[in-house]
Design an enzyme around this catalytic site. Sequence first.
Site, PDB file in Angstrom:
ATOM      1  CD  GLU A 276      -2.753   1.325   0.110  1.00  0.00           C
ATOM      2  OE1 GLU A 276      -2.482   2.184  -0.753  1.00  0.00           O
ATOM      3  OE2 GLU A 276      -3.713   0.563   0.023  1.00  0.00           O
ATOM      4  CG  ASP A 280      -0.859   5.036  -0.884  1.00  0.00           C
ATOM      5  OD1 ASP A 280      -1.632   4.691  -1.789  1.00  0.00           O
ATOM      6  OD2 ASP A 280      -1.114   4.873   0.324  1.00  0.00           O
ATOM      7  CB  SER A 476      -5.364   1.595  -2.423  1.00  0.00           C
ATOM      8  OG  SER A 476      -6.166   1.136  -1.368  1.00  0.00           O
TER       9      SER A 476
END
Length: 561
Positions: A276, A280, A476
């Site tokens: 994650e 990002d 995400s």
Amino acid sequence: MNKLLVSVFLLLGVTFVFSLPSVTLEFTEPISVPSGWTQSFKPNPTNLLNLNIAVKLQNGDILSETLEQVSNPLSPKYGQYLSHEEVGALVMPKAESVKSVIEWLQQNGIFEHENSDGEFFKVNPHKEFIKVKCTVAKAAKMFSTEFNSFFHKQSRKMIVKSLGPYSVPQDIAEHIDFVSGIVGFPLSQSPLVFTDFKLDDTPITPAILRNRYNVTKGYLGQHRNSSQAVAEFQGQYFTPADLTTFFKKFVPFAVPGDNAKFKVVGDNSPSTPGTEAELDIQYIMGVAPNISTAFYINADDDFWSGITDWQSLLSSTREIPWVHSISYGSQDAWPSDSYIQRSDQEFQKLGVRGVSIIFASGDYGTGCELCLRFKPSYPASSPYVTSVGATQFLDGPGVEIAVSAFGSGGGFSPKSYQAQPSYQSSAVSAYFKNAPKLPDPIYYSKNGRATPDVSALGWGFQVIQGGIIESVGGTSASAPTFSGIIAMLNDMRFEKGSPSLGFLNPWIYNSFATHPNAFFDVTSGNNKYGCCGFTGFECAVGWDPVTGVGTPNFAVLKTLI
């Protein structure tokens, strides 16, 4: 009690201490232990806990009114943001509230200077949060609750929490919204990272995204005031070496050194990167190179405490990034009503400072609570943040449809205090006039805050982790992509002497209403999710609860700033 009786008590030297009854905060019943967690041994009573007391703010009505004025493009005060100091002066808690809470802490042996047990408290600059470090035994006594150790077999993680409820004396309760760090488990719905990428799917890279969304060819950040950020929770870290590799392979249009234009806020652990976090930072920086980027790390063992500490930090800091991307949230275990209402105020405070807060809308479609009603993701469903759904290419780069590998989070808030904001009411009304195959209305309230607001591609993203390429997806991926687009639009505004875009939603819906081609409309797909009738919302012309108003067309949006 009559005067004579009081005199007799005084003469006898008798002292009476009347203790006020306690008031329960947040929950009136114990919360359930989430699946996968088991209660273990009693924690060491001398172990230290990190708590954060949210002291009640003032002037919430003025805060809301101010946000409307500075965020609405049709307002004469549009863009006239408040400074950090002005926001603090507007909402700072009453002096009586701060004094009462501090005296209560001191009465319990906790002071600003660390004591022999390692306990202390710290008041943030505008006094709306008081961070407390205290022992398990002290917290149990102060909050009239019981703490236990809980173990998660799969992750091997051990945490110390109370199942609640917890309470404080009545004369303190009137000054407090909630206390984070007492109740709460790590999210059971952690941000999903999908890896079943098919060979015939289009691999997504920053170059593909910039081309699809008509970003000016070769455009890089220009203004020194431009900034962006990602915030990570629950033990997510990144490896700078992976970021360097990512830029070399997938961001050839950047200038040398762009991959190093970041700063870490918190303690990073490069040896244990999370997919994650890698996703990002690689994509917000890859989509918008040469813009200073902050990587916020929140080490709390539960997400909601992490959000509170992140909000407290931003509230305490004079200069913060203009755009924040957050790929976390829950369509399952929402926090308490008092937590949500205060959290929404914190988002308003950021908005009046000209800061854009952007959340992924969730990966579970409509969501479903107890098979009784749809449940969107929070904080994405806050009326004061921008919620981003996910799309995928239909057949190679070009037309987009709603993502089909998972459900793009969207729907309507069930909370009465999250009523549908005026900025989106026309767009939502138009959807219900023409929407195909609406789900049974018993599952949702069409008058609630509607999400998502926008969307972006969210499938097949090429991410470097541990030096290896992974193909991943989720809203995400969509959130940092859209955030990078906004950071570049801010950059253009700064170059011509204009302020940041700030709270985006009034501008987004106004742009959509006046220039529909500012967004690529997504008209195919749905966000069906199991349970709740196994139904969901369908995409439609214009705004819909799957992809919002669509995906960004930078070439048009840059003419509207």
